[in-house]
Motif scaffolding. Structure first.
Motif, PDB file in Angstrom:
ATOM      1  N   ASN A   8       0.774  -1.196  -0.119  1.00  0.00           N
ATOM      2  CA  ASN A   8       0.032  -0.099   0.007  1.00  0.00           C
ATOM      3  C   ASN A   8       0.967   1.306   0.122  1.00  0.00           C
ATOM      4  O   ASN A   8       0.386   2.217   0.349  1.00  0.00           O
ATOM      5  N   SER A   9       2.103   1.237  -0.389  1.00  0.00           N
ATOM      6  CA  SER A   9       3.044   2.551  -0.398  1.00  0.00           C
ATOM      7  C   SER A   9       3.298   2.927  -1.605  1.00  0.00           C
ATOM      8  O   SER A   9       4.448   3.272  -1.937  1.00  0.00           O
ATOM      9  N   TYR A  10       2.030   3.126  -2.424  1.00  0.00           N
ATOM     10  CA  TYR A  10       2.427   3.636  -3.613  1.00  0.00           C
ATOM     11  C   TYR A  10       0.737   4.443  -4.302  1.00  0.00           C
ATOM     12  O   TYR A  10       0.075   4.192  -3.516  1.00  0.00           O
ATOM     13  N   TYR A  11       0.986   5.322  -4.919  1.00  0.00           N
ATOM     14  CA  TYR A  11      -0.032   5.967  -5.503  1.00  0.00           C
ATOM     15  C   TYR A  11      -0.337   5.673  -6.965  1.00  0.00           C
ATOM     16  O   TYR A  11       0.650   5.824  -7.814  1.00  0.00           O
ATOM     17  N   ARG A  12      -1.449   5.367  -7.284  1.00  0.00           N
ATOM     18  CA  ARG A  12      -1.883   5.215  -8.828  1.00  0.00           C
ATOM     19  C   ARG A  12      -2.655   6.521  -9.434  1.00  0.00           C
ATOM     20  O   ARG A  12      -3.676   6.662  -8.759  1.00  0.00           O
ATOM     21  N   VAL A  13      -2.059   7.159 -10.157  1.00  0.00           N
ATOM     22  CA  VAL A  13      -2.825   8.396 -10.695  1.00  0.00           C
ATOM     23  C   VAL A  13      -2.960   8.471 -12.227  1.00  0.00           C
ATOM     24  O   VAL A  13      -2.152   8.125 -12.977  1.00  0.00           O
ATOM     25  N   LEU A  14      -4.237   8.639 -12.493  1.00  0.00           N
ATOM     26  CA  LEU A  14      -4.377   8.909 -13.945  1.00  0.00           C
ATOM     27  C   LEU A  14      -4.939  10.558 -14.138  1.00  0.00           C
ATOM     28  O   LEU A  14      -5.616  11.025 -13.238  1.00  0.00           O
ATOM     29  N   THR A  15      -4.719  11.135 -15.267  1.00  0.00           N
ATOM     30  CA  THR A  15      -4.979  12.332 -15.502  1.00  0.00           C
ATOM     31  C   THR A  15      -5.922  12.380 -16.738  1.00  0.00           C
ATOM     32  O   THR A  15      -6.755  13.744 -16.862  1.00  0.00           O
ATOM     33  N   ARG A  16      -6.171  11.613 -17.390  1.00  0.00           N
ATOM     34  CA  ARG A  16      -7.128  11.630 -18.417  1.00  0.00           C
ATOM     35  C   ARG A  16      -8.444  11.101 -18.178  1.00  0.00           C
ATOM     36  O   ARG A  16      -9.514  11.288 -18.913  1.00  0.00           O
ATOM     37  N   GLU A  18     -11.364   9.134 -15.238  1.00  0.00           N
ATOM     38  CA  GLU A  18     -11.405   8.764 -13.764  1.00  0.00           C
ATOM     39  C   GLU A  18     -11.716   7.233 -13.521  1.00  0.00           C
ATOM     40  O   GLU A  18     -12.862   6.722 -14.390  1.00  0.00           O
ATOM     41  N   VAL A  19     -10.962   6.417 -12.972  1.00  0.00           N
ATOM     42  CA  VAL A  19     -11.182   5.166 -12.798  1.00  0.00           C
ATOM     43  C   VAL A  19     -11.159   4.615 -11.302  1.00  0.00           C
ATOM     44  O   VAL A  19     -10.196   5.152 -10.603  1.00  0.00           O
ATOM     45  N   GLU A  20     -12.093   3.883 -10.804  1.00  0.00           N
ATOM     46  CA  GLU A  20     -11.916   3.606  -9.407  1.00  0.00           C
ATOM     47  C   GLU A  20     -10.623   2.733  -9.033  1.00  0.00           C
ATOM     48  O   GLU A  20     -10.198   2.209  -9.643  1.00  0.00           O
ATOM     49  N   GLY A  21     -10.227   3.411  -7.696  1.00  0.00           N
ATOM     50  CA  GLY A  21      -8.922   2.652  -7.317  1.00  0.00           C
ATOM     51  C   GLY A  21      -7.798   3.643  -7.667  1.00  0.00           C
ATOM     52  O   GLY A  21      -6.712   3.227  -7.528  1.00  0.00           O
ATOM     53  N   PHE A  22      -8.062   4.764  -8.520  1.00  0.00           N
ATOM     54  CA  PHE A  22      -6.910   5.579  -9.108  1.00  0.00           C
ATOM     55  C   PHE A  22      -7.237   6.972  -8.472  1.00  0.00           C
ATOM     56  O   PHE A  22      -8.377   7.275  -8.645  1.00  0.00           O
ATOM     57  N   TYR A  23      -6.243   7.929  -8.246  1.00  0.00           N
ATOM     58  CA  TYR A  23      -6.358   9.000  -7.954  1.00  0.00           C
ATOM     59  C   TYR A  23      -6.546   9.808  -9.435  1.00  0.00           C
ATOM     60  O   TYR A  23      -5.951   9.344 -10.330  1.00  0.00           O
ATOM     61  N   TYR A  24      -7.380  10.803  -9.494  1.00  0.00           N
ATOM     62  CA  TYR A  24      -7.745  11.487 -10.784  1.00  0.00           C
ATOM     63  C   TYR A  24      -7.096  12.784 -10.644  1.00  0.00           C
ATOM     64  O   TYR A  24      -7.251  13.640  -9.707  1.00  0.00           O
ATOM     65  N   GLY A  25      -6.292  13.341 -11.821  1.00  0.00           N
ATOM     66  CA  GLY A  25      -5.883  14.710 -11.911  1.00  0.00           C
ATOM     67  C   GLY A  25      -4.321  14.879 -11.883  1.00  0.00           C
ATOM     68  O   GLY A  25      -3.724  13.691 -11.920  1.00  0.00           O
ATOM     69  N   ARG A  26      -4.018  15.953 -12.021  1.00  0.00           N
ATOM     70  CA  ARG A  26      -2.133  16.132 -12.226  1.00  0.00           C
ATOM     71  C   ARG A  26      -1.833  16.298 -10.842  1.00  0.00           C
ATOM     72  O   ARG A  26      -2.211  16.655  -9.761  1.00  0.00           O
ATOM     73  N   ILE A  27      -0.421  15.477 -10.816  1.00  0.00           N
ATOM     74  CA  ILE A  27       0.222  15.573  -9.417  1.00  0.00           C
ATOM     75  C   ILE A  27       1.157  17.022  -9.668  1.00  0.00           C
ATOM     76  O   ILE A  27       1.686  17.430 -10.504  1.00  0.00           O
ATOM     77  N   ASP A  28       0.869  17.502  -8.272  1.00  0.00           N
ATOM     78  CA  ASP A  28       1.537  18.845  -8.177  1.00  0.00           C
ATOM     79  C   ASP A  28       2.152  18.866  -6.959  1.00  0.00           C
ATOM     80  O   ASP A  28       1.798  18.013  -6.123  1.00  0.00           O
ATOM     81  N   GLY A  29       2.859  20.000  -6.564  1.00  0.00           N
ATOM     82  CA  GLY A  29       3.558  20.037  -5.247  1.00  0.00           C
ATOM     83  C   GLY A  29       2.294  19.761  -3.998  1.00  0.00           C
ATOM     84  O   GLY A  29       2.655  19.026  -2.833  1.00  0.00           O
ATOM     85  N   GLU A  30       1.277  20.509  -4.156  1.00  0.00           N
ATOM     86  CA  GLU A  30       0.164  20.145  -3.132  1.00  0.00           C
ATOM     87  C   GLU A  30      -0.153  18.916  -2.760  1.00  0.00           C
ATOM     88  O   GLU A  30      -0.309  18.247  -1.626  1.00  0.00           O
ATOM     89  N   PHE A  31      -0.246  18.069  -4.156  1.00  0.00           N
ATOM     90  CA  PHE A  31      -0.724  16.629  -3.946  1.00  0.00           C
ATOM     91  C   PHE A  31       0.460  15.828  -3.171  1.00  0.00           C
ATOM     92  O   PHE A  31      -0.108  15.357  -2.235  1.00  0.00           O
ATOM     93  N   LEU A  32       1.606  16.091  -3.521  1.00  0.00           N
ATOM     94  CA  LEU A  32       2.682  15.365  -2.955  1.00  0.00           C
ATOM     95  C   LEU A  32       2.798  15.627  -1.421  1.00  0.00           C
ATOM     96  O   LEU A  32       3.109  14.599  -0.544  1.00  0.00           O
ATOM     97  N   GLU A  33       2.675  17.153  -1.023  1.00  0.00           N
ATOM     98  CA  GLU A  33       2.805  17.357   0.521  1.00  0.00           C
ATOM     99  C   GLU A  33       1.557  16.747   1.209  1.00  0.00           C
ATOM    100  O   GLU A  33       1.922  16.275   2.363  1.00  0.00           O
ATOM    101  N   GLU A  34       0.355  16.508   0.669  1.00  0.00           N
ATOM    102  CA  GLU A  34      -0.721  16.054   1.244  1.00  0.00           C
ATOM    103  C   GLU A  34      -0.640  14.474   1.414  1.00  0.00           C
ATOM    104  O   GLU A  34      -1.225  14.128   2.347  1.00  0.00           O
ATOM    105  N   SER A  35      -0.029  13.905   0.333  1.00  0.00           N
ATOM    106  CA  SER A  35      -0.100  12.638   0.161  1.00  0.00           C
ATOM    107  C   SER A  35       0.975  11.787   0.983  1.00  0.00           C
ATOM    108  O   SER A  35       0.961  10.788   1.450  1.00  0.00           O
ATOM    109  N   ILE A  36       2.194  12.565   0.805  1.00  0.00           N
ATOM    110  CA  ILE A  36       3.619  11.802   1.337  1.00  0.00           C
ATOM    111  C   ILE A  36       3.921  12.404   2.884  1.00  0.00           C
ATOM    112  O   ILE A  36       3.811  13.474   3.300  1.00  0.00           O
TER     113      ILE A  36
END
Length: 72
Positions: A8-16, A18-36
């Motif tokens: 469970n030590s990873y994130y699956r992100v899609l930008t184009r 929305e799929v269940e089990g994946f984060y949706y959107g662009r990875i930015d500094g805010e996402f990294l700060e909140e997630s890690i």
């Protein structure tokens, strides 16, 4: 395969789409700060070259040592 390696030590992100089990959107500094929670760990990045370069820059800006960022 990644799920077996990282559990469970990873994130699956899609930008184009929305799929269940994946984060949706662009990875930015805010996402990294909140997630890690631990910026001293190793980071494995895979994706298009420009994406990997940009995420590396963001992680380094957040204090991650460059030798702990691995790009596949």
């Amino acid at each position: 395969e990644l799920k077996d390696m990282f559990r469970n030590s990873y994130y699956r992100v899609l930008t184009r789409e929305e799929v269940e089990g994946f984060y949706y959107g662009r990875i930015d500094g805010e996402f990294l700060e909140e997630s890690i929670k631990n910026f001293s760990q190793y980071f494995y990045i895979c994706g298009p070259k420009i994406f990997c370069i940009e995420v590396r820059k963001m992680l380094e800006k957040l204090g991650v040592e460059s030798d702990k960022i691995l790009i596949w």
